[in-house]
Scaffold this motif. Structure first.
Motif, PDB file in Angstrom:
ATOM      1  N   ILE A 129      23.283  45.935  30.716  1.00  0.00           N
ATOM      2  CA  ILE A 129      24.618  46.735  31.185  1.00  0.00           C
ATOM      3  C   ILE A 129      25.384  45.872  32.077  1.00  0.00           C
ATOM      4  O   ILE A 129      26.576  45.909  32.280  1.00  0.00           O
ATOM      5  N   ALA A 130      24.721  45.419  33.117  1.00  0.00           N
ATOM      6  CA  ALA A 130      25.432  44.127  34.230  1.00  0.00           C
ATOM      7  C   ALA A 130      25.960  43.342  33.571  1.00  0.00           C
ATOM      8  O   ALA A 130      27.251  43.035  33.897  1.00  0.00           O
ATOM      9  N   HIS A 131      25.605  42.293  32.652  1.00  0.00           N
ATOM     10  CA  HIS A 131      26.165  41.338  31.925  1.00  0.00           C
ATOM     11  C   HIS A 131      27.359  41.696  31.129  1.00  0.00           C
ATOM     12  O   HIS A 131      28.634  41.118  31.247  1.00  0.00           O
ATOM     13  N   THR A 132      27.217  42.881  30.502  1.00  0.00           N
ATOM     14  CA  THR A 132      28.420  43.487  29.938  1.00  0.00           C
ATOM     15  C   THR A 132      29.577  43.723  30.681  1.00  0.00           C
ATOM     16  O   THR A 132      30.698  43.424  30.370  1.00  0.00           O
ATOM     17  N   ALA A 133      29.345  44.525  31.694  1.00  0.00           N
ATOM     18  CA  ALA A 133      30.182  44.912  32.855  1.00  0.00           C
ATOM     19  C   ALA A 133      31.012  43.727  33.337  1.00  0.00           C
ATOM     20  O   ALA A 133      32.140  43.761  33.648  1.00  0.00           O
ATOM     21  N   ALA A 134      30.205  42.816  33.578  1.00  0.00           N
ATOM     22  CA  ALA A 134      30.579  41.378  34.084  1.00  0.00           C
ATOM     23  C   ALA A 134      31.708  40.925  33.374  1.00  0.00           C
ATOM     24  O   ALA A 134      32.907  40.395  33.747  1.00  0.00           O
ATOM     25  N   LEU A 135      31.447  40.677  31.958  1.00  0.00           N
ATOM     26  CA  LEU A 135      31.996  39.883  31.013  1.00  0.00           C
ATOM     27  C   LEU A 135      33.329  40.716  30.885  1.00  0.00           C
ATOM     28  O   LEU A 135      34.527  40.184  30.335  1.00  0.00           O
ATOM     29  N   ARG A 136      33.436  42.180  30.891  1.00  0.00           N
ATOM     30  CA  ARG A 136      34.594  42.985  30.358  1.00  0.00           C
ATOM     31  C   ARG A 136      35.443  43.175  31.517  1.00  0.00           C
ATOM     32  O   ARG A 136      36.613  43.202  31.366  1.00  0.00           O
ATOM     33  N   ASP A 137      34.670  43.332  32.760  1.00  0.00           N
ATOM     34  CA  ASP A 137      35.622  43.852  33.895  1.00  0.00           C
ATOM     35  C   ASP A 137      35.644  42.713  35.346  1.00  0.00           C
ATOM     36  O   ASP A 137      36.095  43.227  36.210  1.00  0.00           O
ATOM     37  N   GLY A 138      34.676  41.859  35.027  1.00  0.00           N
ATOM     38  CA  GLY A 138      34.524  41.169  36.295  1.00  0.00           C
ATOM     39  C   GLY A 138      35.435  39.809  36.103  1.00  0.00           C
ATOM     40  O   GLY A 138      35.188  38.889  36.992  1.00  0.00           O
ATOM     41  N   GLY A 139      36.636  39.854  35.596  1.00  0.00           N
ATOM     42  CA  GLY A 139      37.387  38.401  35.645  1.00  0.00           C
ATOM     43  C   GLY A 139      38.161  38.246  36.806  1.00  0.00           C
ATOM     44  O   GLY A 139      38.167  37.062  37.318  1.00  0.00           O
ATOM     45  N   ASP A 140      38.594  39.174  37.565  1.00  0.00           N
ATOM     46  CA  ASP A 140      39.342  38.737  38.862  1.00  0.00           C
ATOM     47  C   ASP A 140      38.385  38.278  39.806  1.00  0.00           C
ATOM     48  O   ASP A 140      38.478  37.511  40.666  1.00  0.00           O
ATOM     49  N   TRP A 141      37.160  38.992  39.858  1.00  0.00           N
ATOM     50  CA  TRP A 141      35.927  38.655  40.960  1.00  0.00           C
ATOM     51  C   TRP A 141      35.649  37.200  40.476  1.00  0.00           C
ATOM     52  O   TRP A 141      35.415  36.333  41.397  1.00  0.00           O
ATOM     53  N   LEU A 142      35.462  36.832  39.293  1.00  0.00           N
ATOM     54  CA  LEU A 142      35.082  35.430  39.003  1.00  0.00           C
ATOM     55  C   LEU A 142      36.196  34.506  39.252  1.00  0.00           C
ATOM     56  O   LEU A 142      36.067  33.281  39.665  1.00  0.00           O
ATOM     57  N   ASP A 143      37.540  34.846  39.042  1.00  0.00           N
ATOM     58  CA  ASP A 143      38.700  33.986  39.623  1.00  0.00           C
ATOM     59  C   ASP A 143      38.533  33.696  40.845  1.00  0.00           C
ATOM     60  O   ASP A 143      38.799  32.598  41.425  1.00  0.00           O
ATOM     61  N   ALA A 144      38.084  34.816  41.656  1.00  0.00           N
ATOM     62  CA  ALA A 144      38.104  34.496  42.872  1.00  0.00           C
ATOM     63  C   ALA A 144      37.160  33.441  43.514  1.00  0.00           C
ATOM     64  O   ALA A 144      37.240  32.556  44.347  1.00  0.00           O
TER      65      ALA A 144
END
Length: 390
Positions: A279-294
């Motif tokens: 669940i966590a990894h799926t959410a990260a890949l789908r919705d965590g792009g802005d966080w990753l960019d930061a």
């Protein structure tokens, strides 16, 4: 590397104080005494990405804590690969969830090799490669990187020829991006790997766990996207990029000619990942792009900062900012600290770094430093390191 400073007011690397971090109970913060600054194991000093925290909170509220199932993780990874890497070839039907990348590597080795077979690695390389391959009753054979940290085609071909002559079903365990050097392999280099593997009948298993973590202006090239890699197998995960090591899950991906191999993966392996991890990894890949960019922007800043700090305080250390990972590979041989400078920095400077010799041939005289921390902690760590040799 882009040298233009970027303002990142929401940078996750700036969010937590040293006192907050010391409250953590994970390996990074509990292995050494409180007076040691830990910049060793691959954990990031960041809060959890909000989309990931929300997905976990919702799951816990529902009591959704059973066994993992389905292809949501693979679908999210395929979407991320298309958006970030321009790769549309990740076929969800040729994937499987596995407990984590290294356990996935072991399962792939079981599929395409046998006990006693050779597994080629590019040293210096991620220490668990030696441990897990040995525990799987395979034999590690080193094909060292060049002094610049790149794959040497001549060395690789000679090694492939040697292991093929030894019989069995040899495998090449590719680390891409490379740990500990942070080398980002080019499409041409990976195509050369695939060509050599084909020519010598060596199967390729790629550990691509650091794939999302690249410097500004760089792009990761998936091994399975290059010509000749159709019979390759890859392990991918959101764990490094979103700091989810404690939420176990990864995806095994097969090339078009390796689908039958992956289909032989025992069903019980898919029960090993954590459902909350999926669940966590799926959410990260789908919705965590802005966080990753930061985070990526903050890592670029830290690479520049480390360059300045070393030039000022430890000019004898050789450091070339990497194009990928959040790791810095420091050549300390000019400091005359012996084969394992990490021991000196720990004892005299109270800074914990990863020991170079543990990464195999080419690691002596080096240390690996984890850049995924605040500028304040990084600055204090280099100051302490300098005091240890001053």
């Amino acid at each position: 590397m882009d040298t233009t400073p970027r303002e990142t007011p929401l940078n996750p690397l700036h969010r937590l104080t040293l006192e907050q971090l010391r409250r953590r109970t994970s390996m990074k913060w509990r292995t050494y005494p409180r007076d040691v600054l830990p910049l060793w194991v691959a954990e990031m000093d960041v809060p959890l990405a909000e989309p990931v925290a929300r997905a976990l909170t919702d799951a816990v509220a529902l009591g959704d804590t059973g066994y993992p199932v389905g292809t949501a993780y693979a679908e999210a990874l395929a979407g991320f690969a298309g958006k970030r890497w321009g790769w549309e070839g990740l076929e969800v039907g040729r994937t499987a969830i596995v407990p984590d990348v290294m356990m996935g590597v072991v399962e792939m080795l079981k599929l395409v090799s046998g006990p006693g077979d050779a597994v080629v690695v590019n040293s210096p390389v991620y220490t668990p490669f030696y441990q897990f391959v040995g525990n799987a009753d395979r034999v590690v054979v080193e094909a060292p990187l060049t002094e610049e940290g790149r794959i040497d085609p001549g060395v690789l071909e000679e090694t492939f020829s040697r292991v093929r002559a030894g019989g069995g079903r040899p495998v090449y365990l590719l680390c891409s991006p490379h740990n500990p050097t942070g080398t980002l392999h080019t499409a041409a280099e990976l195509a050369s790997v695939a060509e050599l593997a084909r020519a010598y009948g060596v199967r390729v298993v790629a550990d691509e766990i650091h794939a999302p973590i690249v410097a500004a202006g760089a792009r990761f090239v998936p091994y399975l996207s290059v010509p000749g890699a159709r019979d390759g197998l890859s392990l991918m995960s959101a764990s490094k990029a979103w700091n989810l090591a404690g939420l176990k899950a990864a995806v095994a991906v097969a090339g078009p000619e390796a689908g039958a191999d992956l289909a032989r993966l025992p069903e019980e392996v898919s029960h090993g990942p954590s459902h909350l991890g999926v669940i966590a990894h799926t959410a990260a890949l789908r919705d965590g792009g802005d966080w990753l960019d930061a985070v990526l922007a903050g890592l670029d800043d830290n690479r520049r900062l480390l360059t300045r700090l070393l030039a000022e305080h430890l000019p004898g250390v050789r450091y070339a900012p990497a194009r990928a990972t959040y790791l810095a590979w420091l050549d300390c041989r000019a400091l005359d600290l012996g084969d394992d400078p990490a021991g000196v920095f720990l004892e005299r400077g109270r800074v914990a770094l990863s020991s170079g010799p543990a990464f195999g041939t080419g690691g002596a005289g080096h240390v690996r430093l984890n850049l995924a921390t605040s500028p304040e902690i990084l600055t204090e760590a280099v100051r302490r390191m300098a005091s240890a040799v001053g």
